[in-house]
Every structure is written in C-alpha cells, then in structure tokens.
Design a protein around this motif. Structure first.
Motif, PDB file in Angstrom:
ATOM      1  N   ILE A 225      -6.017  11.645   5.107  1.00 52.18           N
ATOM      2  CA  ILE A 225      -6.414  10.407   4.436  1.00 52.18           C
ATOM      3  C   ILE A 225      -7.549   9.720   5.182  1.00 52.18           C
ATOM      4  N   SER A 226      -8.559   9.307   4.444  1.00 53.92           N
ATOM      5  CA  SER A 226      -9.721   8.611   4.995  1.00 53.92           C
ATOM      6  C   SER A 226      -9.511   7.101   4.975  1.00 53.92           C
ATOM      7  N   HIS A 227     -10.284   6.399   5.796  1.00 54.53           N
ATOM      8  CA  HIS A 227     -10.254   4.930   5.726  1.00 54.53           C
ATOM      9  C   HIS A 227     -10.739   4.429   4.368  1.00 54.53           C
ATOM     10  N   ASN A 228     -11.459   5.267   3.629  1.00 54.26           N
ATOM     11  CA  ASN A 228     -11.935   4.882   2.297  1.00 54.26           C
ATOM     12  C   ASN A 228     -10.822   4.852   1.251  1.00 54.26           C
ATOM     13  N   MET A 229      -9.646   5.367   1.601  1.00 51.57           N
ATOM     14  CA  MET A 229      -8.528   5.350   0.660  1.00 51.57           C
ATOM     15  C   MET A 229      -8.082   3.928   0.349  1.00 51.57           C
ATOM     16  N   GLY A 230      -8.061   3.067   1.346  1.00 55.21           N
ATOM     17  CA  GLY A 230      -7.532   1.723   1.202  1.00 55.21           C
ATOM     18  C   GLY A 230      -6.327   1.530   2.099  1.00 55.21           C
ATOM     19  N   LEU A 231      -5.809   0.328   2.120  1.00 50.39           N
ATOM     20  CA  LEU A 231      -4.669  -0.004   2.974  1.00 50.39           C
ATOM     21  C   LEU A 231      -3.410   0.736   2.522  1.00 50.39           C
ATOM     22  N   HIS A 232      -2.666   1.232   3.488  1.00 52.61           N
ATOM     23  CA  HIS A 232      -1.455   2.000   3.192  1.00 52.61           C
ATOM     24  C   HIS A 232      -0.517   1.243   2.262  1.00 52.61           C
ATOM     25  N   GLU A 233      -0.240   0.011   2.600  1.00 56.29           N
ATOM     26  CA  GLU A 233       0.727  -0.770   1.824  1.00 56.29           C
ATOM     27  C   GLU A 233       0.285  -0.921   0.372  1.00 56.29           C
ATOM     28  N   GLU A 234      -0.995  -1.147   0.142  1.00 59.61           N
ATOM     29  CA  GLU A 234      -1.497  -1.360  -1.217  1.00 59.61           C
ATOM     30  C   GLU A 234      -1.510  -0.063  -2.016  1.00 59.61           C
ATOM     31  N   ILE A 235      -1.885   1.033  -1.393  1.00 57.57           N
ATOM     32  CA  ILE A 235      -1.923   2.314  -2.106  1.00 57.57           C
ATOM     33  C   ILE A 235      -0.508   2.801  -2.409  1.00 57.57           C
ATOM     34  N   GLN A 236       0.390   2.662  -1.454  1.00 58.87           N
ATOM     35  CA  GLN A 236       1.765   3.102  -1.696  1.00 58.87           C
ATOM     36  C   GLN A 236       2.380   2.372  -2.885  1.00 58.87           C
ATOM     37  N   ALA A 237       2.023   1.111  -3.073  1.00 60.50           N
ATOM     38  CA  ALA A 237       2.598   0.302  -4.147  1.00 60.50           C
ATOM     39  C   ALA A 237       2.209   0.789  -5.536  1.00 60.50           C
ATOM     40  N   ILE A 238       1.110   1.554  -5.645  1.00 59.67           N
ATOM     41  CA  ILE A 238       0.667   2.001  -6.964  1.00 59.67           C
ATOM     42  C   ILE A 238       0.966   3.478  -7.223  1.00 59.67           C
ATOM     43  N   LEU A 239       1.591   4.153  -6.283  1.00 58.79           N
ATOM     44  CA  LEU A 239       1.875   5.573  -6.459  1.00 58.79           C
ATOM     45  C   LEU A 239       3.056   5.784  -7.406  1.00 58.79           C
TER      46      LEU A 239
END
Length: 254
Positions: A225-239
């Motif tokens: 995962i790259s830093h361009n993915m976004g914050l872990h907490e925010e991305i996990q919430a939309i998976l």
C-alpha cells in the motif's frame, strides 16, 4: 499456521522520505508501513516471503528466533535487498538458509550478493541454499505443499503462493483466468492494492476489490500500500464486507 505481516508498504514505505502529506504525517500506527513481507510459522518452522530493505528491523521487531526458509516472489530491490541479514540465522542455526525462487531471482541474487557465491567466499558471508521453483509446479516446504502461481507485474512475471486455504499475491497488475482457477477456493487471500489512482504495474484499490470478489475468498487483506491510498481508518471504512487493509504486525491464524 500463524501469519504475520512484517510489512505492508510499497517500495518507498510509508511515511515516504521528505513527504508532508496527511498519510505520512499520520499518528495512526496502521499508517506506518515497512516494505512488504510476510512471516509464516508452522510445526516450529519459520518461513519469510521476500526480504526487503527493512528485513533486519522486521526480524527484530517481531522477535524472530528461527528462520528455516525464504520464498521470493520476484527480483525487485524492495523484495530482495535485505537478504544479507540472514547471516545472523546462519550463525545461530549453524547451516545455510533454504531459498525458494525461480531462475530469474537466482540470477538477481547472484548479482546483488555476488560475494556470497564466490568460490573463495570471505568468512561470514550469507550462506544460501538456492532451490529452484517454477510457476504452477507445487513443491514441499516443511511438510506443507506450496503452489507458485504466476501473475504479471506489468510485463514482469511474479510468483504468488498458495498454502492450502491461504494465498499470498503481491505486485500484480493482471491475473489470468488460469491463475485465478488455482486461487479459487482459498479461504484467506492477500492481494496487492497500491492506491486509488491507476498505475501501470499494480492493481488499484478498485481493481483489487473486483479481483477479490471474482476469487471469492472468505477474507481478503490488501497489502503493498502506498501513501497515495489514503488514511487507513478512512479506507477501511469504505471496504466491502470481508475485505480489509492489512497493516504492519497484523497477525492471522489459519
């Protein structure tokens, strides 16, 4: 089998040197990512997949006391650069480390660590026992069958590995239907997802989600995962349900 994510970051890691983005400044431990690697343990044996530049620290952080073998997915530096530090295990265990890799990786290791293969090698160099593996030809590691599965990192062949109900794939952009058929039925899948924007040699998050749905594992963990993915907490919430962003030091048991 115990599974530990030694690192879940891309080739630059996270935070990236000299970057001031919100992810690189995050205080969330899950946003701190060493280069991608995995530690597997079963029957009192330890196996690592890929030894990137952070290998030494990953071994210290996890407190690994035994390493019996290394599997390599491919020859890029962020997956092989730390191999020299197996010397500590050579000394402790009194024998070479078994290296499972295809011939392309063999060639890269002989270039990068030429001193370990010299006929008059200096005392204390890494002791490596190179073993050849090929895509789609299962082999045995410490009593467990492992199936190498070929994927493409743009045009570069990369090996994923299936251990029964567990499959690990990194640095993939495309996976053929033939390879997917060899993954289908796995319960836990690890799959690379670099970022949300398109990339020539890595799956985006959207592509990885679509591939995970196609394969249909009970649980899928995204890595590399790259830093361009976004914050872990925010991305996990939309998976979607059953899909997770992996993070360093995450442990699973199968």
């Amino acid at each position: 089998m115990k599974i530990n994510f030694l690192g879940t970051g891309t080739s630059q890691g996270v935070p990236v040197i000299a970057c001031d983005c919100v992810v690189c400044r995050s205080s969330d431990k899950r946003d701190k990512r060493l280069r991608t690697s995995l530690y597997l343990e079963w029957d009192n044996k330890g196996l690592v997949i890929d030894t990137g530049p952070d290998f030494r620290y990953q071994m210290l952080r996890l407190g690994v006391q035994r390493l019996d073998g290394i599997l390599f997915t491919h020859s890029h530096k962020d997956h092989i650069a730390g191999l020299d530090d197996v010397r500590a295990f050579n000394r402790k265990q009194g024998k070479p480390i078994d290296i499972y890799a295809d011939l392309n990786v063999h060639d890269a290791l002989k270039r990068e660590f030429f001193y370990a293969f010299h006929p008059k090698a200096y005392f204390g160099v890494p002791q490596l026992n190179l073993l050849t593996i090929e895509a789609n030809q299962a082999f045995w590691v410490f009593g467990k069958s492992v199936l190498p599965i070929q994927v493409l990192h743009y045009r570069m062949p990369v090996l994923g590995f299936r251990f029964g109900d567990f499959t690990y794939i990194t640095d993939a952009k495309t996976i053929s239907e033939e390879s997917i058929s060899k993954i289908t039925g796995t319960r836990i899948l690890v799959l690379n997802a670099l970022q949300q924007e398109d990339h020539i040699s890595h799956m985006t998050l959207e592509e990885a989600i679509a591939m995970a749905r196609h394969i249909g594992a009970e649980q899928t963990y995204f890595t590399h995962i790259s830093h361009n993915m976004g914050l872990h907490e925010e991305i996990q919430a939309i998976l979607p349900e059953g899909m997770f962003l992996a993070y360093d030091e995450l442990e699973l048991e199968l």
